[in-house]
Design a protein around this motif. Sequence first.
Motif, short mmCIF file in Angstrom:
data_model
loop_
_atom_site.label_atom_id
_atom_site.label_comp_id
_atom_site.label_asym_id
_atom_site.label_seq_id
_atom_site.Cartn_x
_atom_site.Cartn_y
_atom_site.Cartn_z
N VAL A 30 0.81 -1.22 0.00
CA VAL A 30 0.00 0.00 0.00
C VAL A 30 0.85 1.27 0.00
O VAL A 30 0.51 2.23 -0.71
CB VAL A 30 -1.03 -0.01 1.15
CG1 VAL A 30 -1.89 1.25 1.11
CG2 VAL A 30 -1.92 -1.24 1.05
N PRO A 31 1.98 1.35 0.75
CA PRO A 31 2.77 2.58 0.68
C PRO A 31 3.26 2.92 -0.73
O PRO A 31 3.20 4.08 -1.16
CB PRO A 31 3.94 2.30 1.62
CG PRO A 31 3.39 1.34 2.61
CD PRO A 31 2.47 0.45 1.80
N MET A 32 3.73 1.92 -1.48
CA MET A 32 4.19 2.23 -2.84
C MET A 32 3.00 2.56 -3.74
O MET A 32 3.10 3.43 -4.62
CB MET A 32 5.06 1.10 -3.40
CG MET A 32 4.42 -0.23 -3.56
SD MET A 32 5.60 -1.51 -4.15
CE MET A 32 6.27 -2.10 -2.60
N CYS A 33 1.86 1.91 -3.52
CA CYS A 33 0.67 2.23 -4.32
C CYS A 33 0.13 3.60 -3.96
O CYS A 33 -0.49 4.26 -4.79
CB CYS A 33 -0.40 1.17 -4.12
SG CYS A 33 -0.01 -0.44 -4.87
N LEU A 34 0.35 4.06 -2.73
CA LEU A 34 -0.07 5.40 -2.35
C LEU A 34 0.70 6.43 -3.17
O LEU A 34 0.14 7.44 -3.60
CB LEU A 34 0.18 5.62 -0.86
CG LEU A 34 -0.31 6.95 -0.26
CD1 LEU A 34 -1.81 7.10 -0.38
CD2 LEU A 34 0.12 7.05 1.21
N ALA A 35 1.98 6.17 -3.42
CA ALA A 35 2.77 7.06 -4.27
C ALA A 35 2.34 6.94 -5.73
O ALA A 35 2.23 7.94 -6.44
CB ALA A 35 4.26 6.73 -4.14
N SER A 36 2.09 5.72 -6.20
CA SER A 36 1.59 5.44 -7.54
C SER A 36 2.37 6.19 -8.62
O SER A 36 1.80 6.83 -9.50
CB SER A 36 0.09 5.77 -7.63
OG SER A 36 -0.48 5.19 -8.80
N ARG A 37 3.68 6.09 -8.55
CA ARG A 37 4.56 6.70 -9.54
C ARG A 37 5.82 5.84 -9.61
O ARG A 37 6.04 4.99 -8.74
CB ARG A 37 4.92 8.13 -9.12
CG ARG A 37 5.57 8.24 -7.74
CD ARG A 37 6.15 9.62 -7.54
NE ARG A 37 7.20 9.88 -8.49
CZ ARG A 37 7.64 11.11 -8.79
NH1 ARG A 37 7.09 12.17 -8.23
NH2 ARG A 37 8.60 11.28 -9.68
N PRO A 38 6.67 6.02 -10.62
CA PRO A 38 7.88 5.19 -10.69
C PRO A 38 8.70 5.33 -9.40
O PRO A 38 8.93 6.45 -8.92
CB PRO A 38 8.63 5.76 -11.89
CG PRO A 38 7.57 6.39 -12.74
CD PRO A 38 6.56 6.93 -11.78
N LEU A 39 9.13 4.20 -8.85
CA LEU A 39 9.83 4.25 -7.57
C LEU A 39 10.65 2.99 -7.36
O LEU A 39 10.50 1.99 -8.07
CB LEU A 39 8.83 4.43 -6.42
CG LEU A 39 7.69 3.40 -6.29
CD1 LEU A 39 8.14 2.17 -5.49
CD2 LEU A 39 6.47 4.02 -5.63
N ARG A 40 11.49 3.09 -6.37
CA ARG A 40 12.24 1.94 -5.87
C ARG A 40 11.79 1.71 -4.44
O ARG A 40 11.69 2.65 -3.66
CB ARG A 40 13.73 2.22 -5.93
CG ARG A 40 14.62 1.04 -5.59
CD ARG A 40 16.07 1.38 -5.90
NE ARG A 40 16.97 0.27 -5.64
CZ ARG A 40 18.24 0.23 -6.06
NH1 ARG A 40 18.72 1.25 -6.76
NH2 ARG A 40 18.99 -0.82 -5.78
#
Length: 294
Positions: free
Chosen positions: A141-151
Amino acid sequence: MILTELARAKVNLALHVVGRRADGYHLLDTLVAFPPIGDRVGVAPANAYALAVTGPGAAALGDTAPADNLVTRAAVGLAALAGRADVPVAITLEKHLPVAAGLGGGSADAAATLRLLCRLWSMDPADAAVRDLAGRLGADVPMCLASRPLRAAGVGEVVTPIASLPALGILLVNPGVAVPTPAVFRALDRRDNPPLPETIPSDADALLAMLAEARNDLEAPAIRVAPVVADVLAALRDCAGARLARMSGSGATCFALFDHEGAARAAATAVAAAHPSWWARSAALGGDGGSPPA
């Protein structure tokens, strides 16, 4: 007033399992993209909380009680942060992504709910308390909250945004088989693999070369759990113009990358014709196709 948003699929372009915590959770180093393919979440003020699940994937959630849906848990949790005794909203989840597919669909739905309710209730989704709530809802959920290219590192909660990804085309294919994540992790041969390279290239050819040297450490165990994953990968590698084919997350969804969206769209048509029971969607990745939610 009705607010809506696309809950974008989470695609692990590379996923390395680099360790394991004492509590059993695995440590990851993963490069993640969010193409404009996903579910649609809508929220509106209401007298009492309600969740309606619609769309072609709704039947897959038919046995999930509304109280157990991650969307409801996100709404209830954010209402508590906002000091609200109740959750006076009606939420519609239009389900398009396959379930248990390695695309973080439920996590993306929960994250979109958090962003929409933050807009409705004048809260900041980047606030530490909201991000902490996202982590308690689930590792993705934290990475989906950003919902942008990430590591993402740790169990997924350590999120480092990437400025951009080069413009490419992407094709996602799922054979309609749900793959349980715990079974895949249990089938892992090694849990102390090396991490990704320190630098993520911004040039398309350099990125594809880096990805070719990287891995999804869950791919081989997922194939042992669900051999059809190997069939999907073979079909993708046979697509004209495919530069890379790999499984996303813990499967069974696999993806192929192409030089542009048009090639991905043509490949989607070919895969759908050859395998009409498979779910196949194409989109742009990177450039405007990698923009985070407004």
